[in-house]
Each structure stands twice: as structure tokens, then as C-alpha cells.
Write a protein that holds these residues in place. Structure first.
Motif: not given
Lengths: 281, 338
Positions: B25-33
Motif C-alpha cells: 500500500r505504501r509503495r503504491r501511493s508513492s508509485d501513483t505520485a
């Protein structure tokens, strides 16, 4: 009256002959221009070219400051033009492959590709030089970057589109985010092609004269900073060739010879790379 | 390995269910950014291409506003170009640009057509790549080299061999002969037009060759099977199939010729007199800009020069746009676009 068959044969022979003649004419000009450059250029070569500054009228000298200035401006153009061009090409190939936006940008990019370079020089003059009030090497570099841009955009777009879809899908299947897929997988796979685009673009700007007349102009003396007017080989060739002095003519031919050889070597290398890359796909 | 995963999947990233909740989840939000940022950067670069074209046109219109406001339509009807009297009219440079480009097209089109036909239909396979590359190298030579060659080699050649013959044999003709009168000084419209022709031949040839290669082999084979000669295949299959793209290639060459600067600046002669003869010195928009820009000592002079640049930009844009639209008619995916 000749038979129908004979008439058709004669027409065929005549048109085939004319097309061979046209090819011979085209190659003839290439040969003539190359021979001229070789003949006058080789005779004017000497080590002074790389050790001395451009001389005042009537005396001996070299082209050191001009080579340096050209190098600096081409470097500025590469540093500015490559990232923007690659990103714009990525935008077209990865985000707008089939869309209307993509079609419009490709259309405009193709027009920019053939737009007269002198007009780009005028644009940078209006944009920058007039505001800062003096000619500047930065302006020359920016003008050259604008001329490079469409070449890089187009090759990047084409090269990314040539990559097999499996590559993209495999990377996405691993859950890799898009920016990483593009920068770590696709750029690596297309690097030879993108590099070719940059080389082609450098070949194109190395001999550009017209845009520099309005931006960097010329400088008879050594100047290491692009903040002021900067000497450069094409404008020196132009001014020296138009002058009435024999020693200046000789320097102009030497400069012309070196620029031509450099540009042709780049063009041949990038073409070879491109052919190899396309066969490899 | 990956084939099974994407058999029916739509293209694009798939965020599958995450096995270990906290880290992905953490990775995904930074990846989205990061993905968003990358998209914005790429979009910025992409729209910059549009912006440059627009900004270039507008900045020249702005720079030339003083000339347009002062002279109005008179700018396009006056032949006077007088820096002392501050009176500027664009007829002579525009006329020179149009005439030299027309000469270039008249010479370059048949030669390019011949070379393209040779490269696609006539030459043996082993000869096609070297000859094609040689012609493309003509396009790589910087235009200043054409200019120097023109000034030091071709102008004396024209003055010694070609122009005296033209003056002696075509000059006395009625009407038409007026184009070939004057002194054989070598420089002038005709010389500039010939050099422009040499410069645009590789561009026209490359496009024509690519569109000829896009003609389906089935059509050509059918024609050959009916007993056609090579020329008949070209005349009745290749040329009709590619007609609009061939015209597009010609417009592309015209667009190049109109804006070419250094090659013609050397050989045009830079005079602001309107002369009918092609052997008299003249001027073109690009040559005027290259010759006079650094000498422009008043605002009105500078503004008139930039106004000339605006006219040139507009005319080349329209020409190139027509070329691109005509070329779009042949299936672009089949072409190795240059």
C-alpha cells in the motif's frame, strides 16, 4: 509505322534511361561538392587551426575560438534538447499512441522538423536576445536545441513504438509502476535508437548558420563564457567566405572541410546504428 | 513466462491484490505520485512542441507589429526598401523567394522522381542501399557548404559556360527571352534556384521512395502478369496509387526551398531592385534577413525584417501543412517516415 510492341519497348527503354540519368545527375552534384570541399579544404589544413584564434583581416590565424564556441553551443543544445525531446517522444508513444492529441502533436512536430532554421533564430532573438540586450551563446544554444527537438521527438516516438508489446506487458505484469517500466525497461531496450536520434540531431545542428546569426553572432577573440557573443565555426565560415581576403577564404575552407567531415561521419554512423537496430527488432 | 498473464488483459498497469498489505500500500501511493509526476513531465514536454510553434509565430508578429502598423498592406505592394528614408516594402524579397523556389521545384521534381523510380523499380537490389545512402548524404551536407561551393565554384562555372550561352541563344527570343538578358556575372536567381534544387532533391527523393515502396506488390505483380513493361507499371499502377503523396513530397521540397538561407545568401547578390531577368542579382526573404539583420540600426528597420520573417514562417507553415496532409493519405504505418 512501328508496331505496338516496339513502341512500348522504346518508351520503356527511354523512361528507364531517363531515370538512370536522373540518378547520375544527383550523384554528380554530390561528387562535385565533395571534391571541391576536399580539394580546397585539405590544402588549407594545418595545426594552426587548433592552436590560434581567428585573425584580423589579412593575417594568419586559426579557428580555435570558433571550434570551442561551436562545441559549447552544441553541448548546451544537447543538454536542453535531449531530455525534453525524449520526454515528448515518450508522451506520444506511451500516452497518446492513437489519440487525436497525439496526431496533432505529431503533425506540428513534423512541421517544426522542416521549418526554416532562420525563423527559429528570429524567434530566440525576440524571446531572449532582445530582452537581455546583447548577443549571447546561450541564445545560440537554445536556438540549436529547438532545431534538435523535433528530430529527437520523432525518433524516440518511433523507437518506443517499435518495441514488442510483450516487453511492456511483462513489466506491467510484475506490478512495476509505469514510470519505472518506461525508464528502466523501455528506455534501455530503445537506447540505441534514441541515441541515433540524438546523433542525427547533432549532425543537423553542427553546420547550422542562420539561427546563430541572430543569437550568438560571432566573436573575434577567445571567450570561454556563453554569456556574451560566442565565436562559432559556421558564422566564421560565412563571414570569412564573404570577405575579400585570401587568407580568410583559406580558413573558411578549412572550417568547411572539418564541419563537413564531422557531419558526414555522424550521419553515416547514425544510419548504420539505425539499420542495425531495426534489423534487430 | 509472461504470456499467460496478459492473454486478455487490457493494456495498462494492473494493480493486483496485494499479498502482504502494509508494504504494497505504501509503495503504491508513492508509485501513483511518481507516475503522475512522470505523466505531467511528459505532457509538458509534448505540449511544449505545440507551444514553440505558436510562440514563434506570435513573437514574430509582435516583433513586426511596428512595420505592419506603419505600412499596412503597403508592405506587400511596395518595392521600396530604403533604410535611410525608413520606407520598407517586401515585394522584392518575396518575389525572389517565390522565383528561386519555383526554379528549384521545376528542376528538382523530375530528377527526384527519376531517382526514386530508379531506387525502387529499376536498380538491382545490391545497388539500392549505397545509391540511396549517397543521395541522403546530400541532405546531410550543411547548407553553408552549398553556399561556399556555389560562390567559389558554381558561380564562376555559370558565368563562363552556362550564362553566355543562355544570353546568346534564349535572350533574343520574344517575351520568354526577357528572362535571360543581362551580363553573365554568375550570381542571380537562376544560380540560386539550381543550388536550391540540388539541396531539396534528397528530401523529395526520400519521401517519394518511401511512398513508392508502400505500393502493394499484388497490384504491381498483377500488372506485370498482364505483360506490362516496367514503365507501364510505374505509369499505370505506382504513380496513380501514390499521386497525392507525390504531390505532398513536392510541397515538402517547396517548404524547404522557401526557407533555405545560407545557400542562396551567397549567390543571390543582395540587391533590392526588381528585375525580370533571372540572370540579374536579386534577393529573398531569408537572404535579406541574413545579410541585413546585424546592420539594422533603427527600430523600424528591425521591425520590418522581423515582419519579413513572420511572412516567411507563415508561408512555409502553410506549405508544409499541405504537404503533411497530402502525405497522410498514403497509409502512414506502411511508411518508414523520415
Amino acid at each position: 509505322m512501328l508496331g505496338l510492341r516496339t513502341r512500348r519497348q522504346i518508351a520503356n527503354r527511354a523512361m528507364v534511361g531517363l531515370s538512370m540519368l536522373a540518378t547520375a545527375v544527383g550523384l554528380f552534384w554530390l561528387g562535385w561538392i565533395m571534391l571541391t570541399t576536399l580539394r580546397y579544404g585539405l590544402g588549407a589544413l594545418s595545426t594552426r587551426l587548433f592552436t590560434q584564434m581567428t585573425p584580423p583581416p589579412g593575417s594568419e590565424g586559426g579557428l580555435l575560438n570558433a571550434f570551442y564556441g561551436s562545441f559549447v553551443m552544441v553541448l548546451i543544445a544537447i543538454v536542453l534538447g535531449t531530455p525534453i525531446g525524449v520526454l515528448a517522444g515518450t508522451f506520444l508513444a506511451e500516452y497518446h499512441r492513437q489519440t487525436r492529441t497525439g496526431a496533432v502533436i505529431r503533425f506540428v512536430n513534423d512541421i517544426l522538423l522542416s521549418a526554416p532554421s532562420i525563423v527559429i533564430g528570429l524567434f530566440v532573438y525576440e524571446l531572449l536576445i532582445r530582452r537581455i540586450g546583447h548577443f549571447s551563446g546561450w541564445g545560440g544554444g537554445i536556438a540549436l536545441a529547438i532545431i534538435m527537438l523535433p528530430v529527437i521527438v520523432r525518433t524516440t516516438d518511433e523507437m518506443l513504438q517499435l518495441l514488442p508489446a510483450n516487453l511492456r506487458e511483462a513489466a506491467f505484469a510484475l506490478g512495476i509502476p509505469r514510470w519505472k517500466v518506461v525508464s528502466a525497461v523501455l528506455y534501455r531496450a530503445a537506447s540505441a535508437g534514441i541515441l541515433t536520434g540524438v546523433l542525427l540531431a547533432v549532425a543537423r545542428i553542427s553546420g547550422e548558420t542562420a539561427p546563430l546569426l541572430f543569437t550568438a553572432l560571432n566573436n573575434q577573440y577567445w571567450s570561454s563564457s556563453p554569456n556574451g557573443p560566442l565565436a562559432n565555426v559556421p558564422v566564421v565560415i560565412f563571414q570569412f567566405a564573404m570577405s575579400p581576403y585570401d587568407s580568410w577564404h583559406e580558413l573558411a575552407w578549412a572550417g568547411a572541410f572539418i564541419v563537413t567531415m564531422f557531419v558526414l561521419a555522424l550521419a553515416v554512423t547514425s544510419r548504420a546504428l539505425l539499420a542495425k537496430g531495426k534489423r534487430g527488432q | 513466462m509472461s504470456e499467460t498473464a496478459n492473454a486478455d488483459a487490457p493494456p495498462g498497469p494492473r494493480h493486483g491484490p496485494a499479498p502482504a498489505p502494509p508494504r504494497p500500500r505504501r509503495r503504491r501511493s508513492s508509485d501513483t505520485a511518481a507516475d503522475g509526476l512522470f505523466h505531467v513531465l511528459a505532457a509538458g514536454a509534448g505540449y511544449l512542441v505545440l507551444g514553440i510553434l505558436l510562440a514563434a509565430a506570435l513573437s514574430m508578429l509582435w516583433g513586426g507589429r511596428k512595420a505592419f502598423a506603419t505600412f499596412g498592406l503597403h508592405f506587400f505592394t511596395s518595392t521600396q526598401w530604403d533604410a535611410v528614408a525608413q520606407k520598407f516594402g517586401a515585394v522584392v524579397p518575396i518575389y525572389g523567394t517565390v522565383v528561386s523556389s519555383t526554379i528549384a521545384i521545376i528542376i528538382a521534381v523530375p530528377i527526384s522522381l527519376g531517382i526514386a523510380i530508379f531506387l525502387t523499380e529499376i536498380a538491382p537490389r545490391w545497388l539500392r542501399v549505397p545509391v540511396g545512402t549517397a543521395i541522403e548524404l546530400l541532405a546531410a551536407i550543411p547548407s553553408i557548404i552549398y553556399g561556399m561551393w556555389g560562390l567559389f565554384v558554381f558561380v564562376p562555372f555559370m558565368a563562363t559556360y552556362i550564362q553566355p550561352w543562355l544570353i546568346a541563344h534564349l535572350g533574343p527570343l520574344p517575351a520568354f527571352g526577357a528572362l535571360f538578358r543581362g551580363a553573365p556575372i554568375g550570381i542571380g536567381m537562376l544560380t540560386a534556384g539550381i543550388i536550391l534544387a540540388i539541396m531539396i532533391i534528397p528530401f523529395i527523393t526520400a519521401v517519394m521512395r518511401d511512398v513508392f515502396l508502400a505500393v502493394p506488390n499484388g497490384l504491381k505483380d498483377g500488372c506485370i502478369a498482364m505483360g506490362s513493361t516496367t514503365w507501364e507499371v510505374i505509369r499505370h499502377v505506382v504513380l496513380p496509387y501514390t499521386r497525392s503523396a507525390v504531390i505532398g513530397a513536392i510541397f515538402l521540397g517547396l517548404g524547404r526551398a522557401l526557407g533555405e538561407t545560407m545557400a542562396v545568401t551567397f549567390v543571390l547578390g543582395n540587391t533590392h531592385d526588381l528585375k525580370l531577368s533571372l540572370l540579374e542579382p536579386g534577393n529573398s526573404i531569408a537572404a535579406t534577413l541574413a545579410n541585413e539583420f546585424t546592420e539594422a540600426d533603427s527600430d523600424m528597420y528591425l521591425s520590418s525584417l522581423i515582419a519579413l520573417g513572420f511572412v516567411l514562417f507563415l508561408v512555409t507553415l502553410v506549405t508544409l501543412a499541405i504537404a503533411k496532409l497530402l502525405l497522410l493519405t498514403v497509409d502512414q504505418r506502411k511508411l518508414q517516415r523520415r
